[in-house]
Structures are given as C-alpha cells and as structure tokens.
Design a protein around this motif. Structure first.
Motif, PDB file in Angstrom:
ATOM      1  N   PRO A 188      -8.901   4.396   1.267  1.00 10.93           N
ATOM      2  CA  PRO A 188      -7.977   3.473   1.404  1.00 10.93           C
ATOM      3  C   PRO A 188      -8.241   2.215   2.120  1.00 10.93           C
ATOM      4  O   PRO A 188      -7.807   0.978   1.630  1.00 10.93           O
ATOM      5  CB  PRO A 188      -6.621   4.215   2.162  1.00 10.93           C
ATOM      6  N   LEU A 189      -9.086   2.473   3.225  1.00  8.13           N
ATOM      7  CA  LEU A 189      -9.594   1.067   3.864  1.00  8.13           C
ATOM      8  C   LEU A 189      -9.929   0.181   2.970  1.00  8.13           C
ATOM      9  O   LEU A 189      -9.697  -1.154   3.005  1.00  8.13           O
ATOM     10  CB  LEU A 189     -10.537   1.543   5.028  1.00  8.13           C
ATOM     11  N   THR A 190     -11.087   0.563   2.082  1.00 10.13           N
ATOM     12  CA  THR A 190     -11.919  -0.169   1.120  1.00 10.13           C
ATOM     13  C   THR A 190     -10.872  -1.023   0.320  1.00 10.13           C
ATOM     14  O   THR A 190     -11.056  -2.246  -0.045  1.00 10.13           O
ATOM     15  CB  THR A 190     -13.009   0.140   0.486  1.00 10.13           C
ATOM     16  N   VAL A 191      -9.942   0.035  -0.247  1.00  7.30           N
ATOM     17  CA  VAL A 191      -9.157  -0.509  -1.291  1.00  7.30           C
ATOM     18  C   VAL A 191      -8.170  -1.536  -0.986  1.00  7.30           C
ATOM     19  O   VAL A 191      -7.871  -2.707  -1.410  1.00  7.30           O
ATOM     20  CB  VAL A 191      -8.270   0.518  -2.137  1.00  7.30           C
ATOM     21  N   LEU A 192      -7.698  -1.306   0.439  1.00  7.55           N
ATOM     22  CA  LEU A 192      -6.768  -2.452   0.870  1.00  7.55           C
ATOM     23  C   LEU A 192      -7.148  -3.509   1.216  1.00  7.55           C
ATOM     24  O   LEU A 192      -6.650  -4.596   1.035  1.00  7.55           O
ATOM     25  CB  LEU A 192      -5.824  -1.467   1.869  1.00  7.55           C
ATOM     26  N   THR A 193      -8.378  -3.504   2.055  1.00  9.51           N
ATOM     27  CA  THR A 193      -9.103  -4.675   2.481  1.00  9.51           C
ATOM     28  C   THR A 193      -9.423  -5.558   1.333  1.00  9.51           C
ATOM     29  O   THR A 193      -9.140  -6.756   1.256  1.00  9.51           O
ATOM     30  CB  THR A 193     -10.263  -4.232   3.430  1.00  9.51           C
ATOM     31  N   ALA A 194      -9.838  -4.956   0.269  1.00  9.54           N
ATOM     32  CA  ALA A 194     -10.184  -5.659  -0.917  1.00  9.54           C
ATOM     33  C   ALA A 194      -9.099  -6.164  -1.588  1.00  9.54           C
ATOM     34  O   ALA A 194      -8.925  -7.602  -2.176  1.00  9.54           O
ATOM     35  CB  ALA A 194     -11.007  -5.071  -2.099  1.00  9.54           C
ATOM     36  N   HIS A 247      -1.968   2.266  -4.828  1.00 10.48           N
ATOM     37  CA  HIS A 247      -2.300   3.426  -4.383  1.00 10.48           C
ATOM     38  C   HIS A 247      -4.103   3.720  -4.529  1.00 10.48           C
ATOM     39  O   HIS A 247      -4.649   3.785  -5.513  1.00 10.48           O
ATOM     40  CB  HIS A 247      -1.303   4.817  -5.206  1.00 10.48           C
ATOM     41  N   ALA A 248      -4.613   4.238  -3.545  1.00 12.50           N
ATOM     42  CA  ALA A 248      -5.804   4.614  -3.536  1.00 12.50           C
ATOM     43  C   ALA A 248      -6.037   6.050  -3.328  1.00 12.50           C
ATOM     44  O   ALA A 248      -5.490   6.747  -2.722  1.00 12.50           O
ATOM     45  CB  ALA A 248      -6.504   4.176  -2.169  1.00 12.50           C
ATOM     46  N   GLY A 256       0.814  -1.060  -0.002  1.00 17.05           N
ATOM     47  CA  GLY A 256       0.196  -0.131   0.003  1.00 17.05           C
ATOM     48  C   GLY A 256       0.876   1.297  -0.223  1.00 17.05           C
ATOM     49  O   GLY A 256       1.886   1.237   0.694  1.00 17.05           O
ATOM     50  N   LEU A 257       0.786   2.278  -0.892  1.00 19.29           N
ATOM     51  CA  LEU A 257       1.421   3.298  -1.008  1.00 19.29           C
ATOM     52  C   LEU A 257       0.670   4.575  -0.892  1.00 19.29           C
ATOM     53  O   LEU A 257      -0.272   4.692  -1.803  1.00 19.29           O
ATOM     54  CB  LEU A 257       2.287   3.139  -2.262  1.00 19.29           C
ATOM     55  N   SER A 311      -4.889   4.428  11.969  1.00 14.24           N
ATOM     56  CA  SER A 311      -6.429   3.931  11.887  1.00 14.24           C
ATOM     57  C   SER A 311      -6.681   3.037  10.783  1.00 14.24           C
ATOM     58  O   SER A 311      -7.379   2.185  10.820  1.00 14.24           O
ATOM     59  CB  SER A 311      -7.210   5.151  12.131  1.00 14.24           C
ATOM     60  N   VAL A 312      -6.006   3.351   9.534  1.00 12.94           N
ATOM     61  CA  VAL A 312      -6.339   2.810   8.417  1.00 12.94           C
ATOM     62  C   VAL A 312      -5.873   1.398   8.405  1.00 12.94           C
ATOM     63  O   VAL A 312      -6.329   0.416   8.134  1.00 12.94           O
ATOM     64  CB  VAL A 312      -5.911   3.564   6.965  1.00 12.94           C
TER      65      VAL A 312
END
Length: 303
Positions: free
Chosen positions: A91-97, A37-38, A8-9, A122-123
C-alpha cells in the motif's frame, strides 16, 4: 498530469469515510474520482490455517471492495465519474506512486473519539511524508459531521453550508502552493478562510508575556499582524469571493490549529519537501495537527 481525485481504499471504515469525502471533493472540483486498492501478496502466519480453494483470495477482495464502494457512491453521486483500479504491491508504494499523478490523494485514518482527535496509521503517515502532491487524511464519520452538509444533486455548494477552512501559515516560509490550495478549498465550499499565524517573542525576552513592556509586546503583535496582511493581499485580489479571517496570535502554531479544527471543515498545513533519506519528513506542526485535529487535514508539500 491527469487531474483526478484518488481515494485509497481497503474496505475499512476509515477508507470508506475517505472515499465519501473524496467523492464530494471531486464534485466540488468537477473532477473524476478513482478508487484505488492495493493488493499485497498474503502469506499465512504461523498458527493460521492455510488458504483453501474455498477461501476468497486477496485478489477477490481487491476486486470486490472497490466495485461495491463505487456502486454505492454512484447511487449518492450519479453525476460523478467514478473508476476503480486494483494494483498489486505494498500500500505504501502504490499510494505514494499514485499521489504523484493525482490532483489530490485522500486516505482514511484510524479514528478515535472527537475529544482525542484521530491517530494517523503507519501507512498514511509514510505516504504523507513522501508524497509530492496534496494529501488529505479523513477520520471515520467526518463527512457526516455538521461541517459537511448534504450537497443537492442538482446544484453546487450552498452558501453557508460549510464551516471555515483553516490555514496554518508560517510567514518565514510563505508558499504559493499552500495558499492556493487553501483559497481554492474555501472558494469551492463558499466558506470563509481562517488564516492562523502564530508568533513568539525572541528567546532573549522572558517567556511570561505579562512581564514585557506593553509597547514591546503590542509592537511585536502589530508587526506580525501587518506582515500577515501583506502576505494575504495578493490572494485577496485573486480570490475576491473568499472572506478572510486573519488570526495572528502569540503561542504555538500547532495548539492554535488543533483548537481551531473543532469548528473547521478542513485544516490545511504545509510540509517542506525533503530529499534526505532519514527523518520523518513531517514537520512538528503538521505531525501534531494530523494526530489531534478533529477535522480532515490537507497536507500540502512545497519546496
């Protein structure tokens, strides 16, 4: 599932450290690396000037950041396959997926001092709590520590180049996913694996170990050590090249793991997968280690 290491960047020092760590991990695993990158829609806050035509857009930075980091990584790791991806969304949604389809997701932390450890943002904490694939959190500068010696471009990991991989093992909930990840990490580094199991006397006994009869205390310690040896026996056969250091100690697991992180190249802890919509989804041991470890931490989810 495509076997890919994803970093994650966002351009921060923490994410740059994570990208470098991920590149080295991808090389060890002989896997491609993706820089993700989100780009979240940006709305100017009250009191800030509105964006003008001359102001670079979030999409501009979303394309430039991973491109430039990929170029820098390619110079240091010319044999590594590197791709970049920009995704619109939180970012939370993108990285979790992304974690669901990755061999490993690597994220940065907000670094503090080596003595204070590091603080998980937090993320990162939310992704850790929901991802169902292993996630590694790296503090800024971790990859330049003595635990991470340079890897020659024309050779694999060198014998003795890495400090031990530390695994926190709860024998009441043994987990193949957790053990396999730790053994594989030690094997790819040609590093010893230090397995820490912490035990305590039942609540009916006094908290002061000195007050216990020697035979009771020693008998409980011997039983815990024997159980640890039994749990590791099949893995010794599966990974005969890994030197195992068994550490069966009385006390709190988090404290032992945090102390051991000072001399570790990686700390591996587990997290039970919970379907409940409430709660942090991170156990107390994983939570404490993530906030205070001085080494990168791999969190491995398991049933």
């Amino acid at each position: 599932m495509s076997r890919t290491v994803i970093a994650g960047l966002d351009g921060s020092p923490a994410s740059l450290a994570a990208a470098e760590w991920a590149a080295r991990e991808a090389r060890r695993r002989r896997l491609p690396l993706k820089l993700l990158h989100a780009v979240e829609e940006w709305v100017p806050s009250y009191g800030y000037a509105l964006q003008t035509a001359a102001t670079p857009s979030p999409q501009y930075w979303g394309e430039r950041i991973p491109r430039e980091v990929a170029q820098e990584l390619a110079e240091r790791h010319p044999d590594l396959e590197i791709t970049t991806e920009q995704v619109d969304g939180r970012p939370l949604t993108v990285l979790t997926a992304a974690a669901q389809g990755a061999e490993l997701l690597v994220m940065g932390s907000r670094g503090l001092t080596a003595m204070a450890g590091f603080l998980v943002g937090s993320v990162s904490q939310a992704v850790l709590a929901h991802a169902e694939r292993p996630v590694v959190v790296v503090r800024p500068g971790a990859w330049t520590d003595t635990a991470y010696l340079p890897i020659p471009v024309d050779s694999g990991p060198q014998e003795g180049a890495y400090r031990p991989v530390v695994l926190g093992l709860d024998l009441s909930r043994p987990c193949d996913e957790l053990l396999d990840h730790a053994f594989d990490a030690a094997s790819s580094r040609r590093a010893p694996l230090r397995v820490i199991h912490s035990w305590n006397m039942p609540p009916a006994f006094p908290f002061d170990m000195a007050l216990l009869a020697a035979e009771v205390r020693d008998g409980t310690a011997a039983a815990a050590a024997a159980a640890l040896g039994d749990a590791l026996r099949p893995w010794r056969g599966k990974y005969p090249q890994v030197r195992i250091e068994e550490d069966c100690s009385v006390g709190q697991a988090a404290g032992h793991l945090i102390e051991a992180s000072a001399d570790a190249s990686l700390v591996v802890v587990g997290r039970r997968i919970r379907r409940s919509g409430i709660g942090t989804h991170l156990g107390p041991v994983a939570h404490a280690v993530l906030h205070h470890s001085t080494a990168p931490v791999a969190v491995v989810p398991h049933p």
